[in-house]
Write a protein that holds these residues in place. Structure first.
Motif, PDB file in Angstrom:
ATOM      1  N   ASP A  86     -16.509  19.314   7.354  1.00 20.25           N
ATOM      2  CA  ASP A  86     -15.495  19.539   6.448  1.00 20.25           C
ATOM      3  C   ASP A  86     -15.924  20.344   5.098  1.00 20.25           C
ATOM      4  N   THR A 115     -14.075  21.217   2.572  1.00 17.49           N
ATOM      5  CA  THR A 115     -13.778  20.730   1.219  1.00 17.49           C
ATOM      6  C   THR A 115     -14.356  19.560   0.927  1.00 17.49           C
ATOM      7  N   LYS A 116     -14.830  18.791   1.647  1.00 15.95           N
ATOM      8  CA  LYS A 116     -15.585  17.617   1.405  1.00 15.95           C
ATOM      9  C   LYS A 116     -17.092  17.661   1.434  1.00 15.95           C
ATOM     10  N   THR A 120     -19.298  18.077   3.556  1.00 25.04           N
ATOM     11  CA  THR A 120     -19.896  16.950   4.616  1.00 25.04           C
ATOM     12  C   THR A 120     -19.884  17.647   6.130  1.00 25.04           C
TER      13      THR A 120
END
Length: 123
Positions: free
Chosen positions: A73, A75-76, A78
């Motif tokens: 992800d 956006t994270k 991660t």
């Protein structure tokens, strides 16, 4: 520099599941291919799975193909490793790693490494 921190390891019975996470900080995470490796006691560091910077393609070791799933992800910042149907032979320290460019399986090509998280599968 990229800093990587793994989490999610632990003790699980055979047949169980765990999800490992690797949180990245520093330079733009989305530019890096990410890999998971593992090292059992007395053995070398083995490739487990890798994912392209976009998430569009993945690679798996034959030993975990169909059992583990790598995802990310951006956006994270991660990357994840979902591990199902765990077996005692999956016991190892699991490391995430980052590299620029394409996905490769050899650990020596990766530039940044986390500290590792222990996964222990009991029979």
């Amino acid at each position: 520099q990229v800093q990587l921190v793994e989490s999610g390891g632990g003790l699980v019975q055979a047949g169980g599941s765990l999800r490992l996470s690797c949180a990245a900080s520093g330079r733009t995470f989305s530019k890096y291919a990410m890999g998971w490796f593992r090292q059992a006691p007395g053995k070398g560091r083995d490739f487990v799975a890798a994912i392209r910077w976009s998430g569009a393609s993945t690679n798996y070791a034959d030993s975990v193909n169909g059992q583990f799933t790598i995802s990310r992800d951006n956006t994270k910042n991660t990357v994840y490793l979902q591990m199902n149907s765990l077996k005692p032979e999956d016991t190892a320290v699991y490391y995430c790693a980052a590299k620029s460019g394409t996905v490769v399986v050899g650990p020596r090509w990766y530039d940044y490494w986390g500290q590792g998280t222990q996964v222990t599968v009991s029979s």
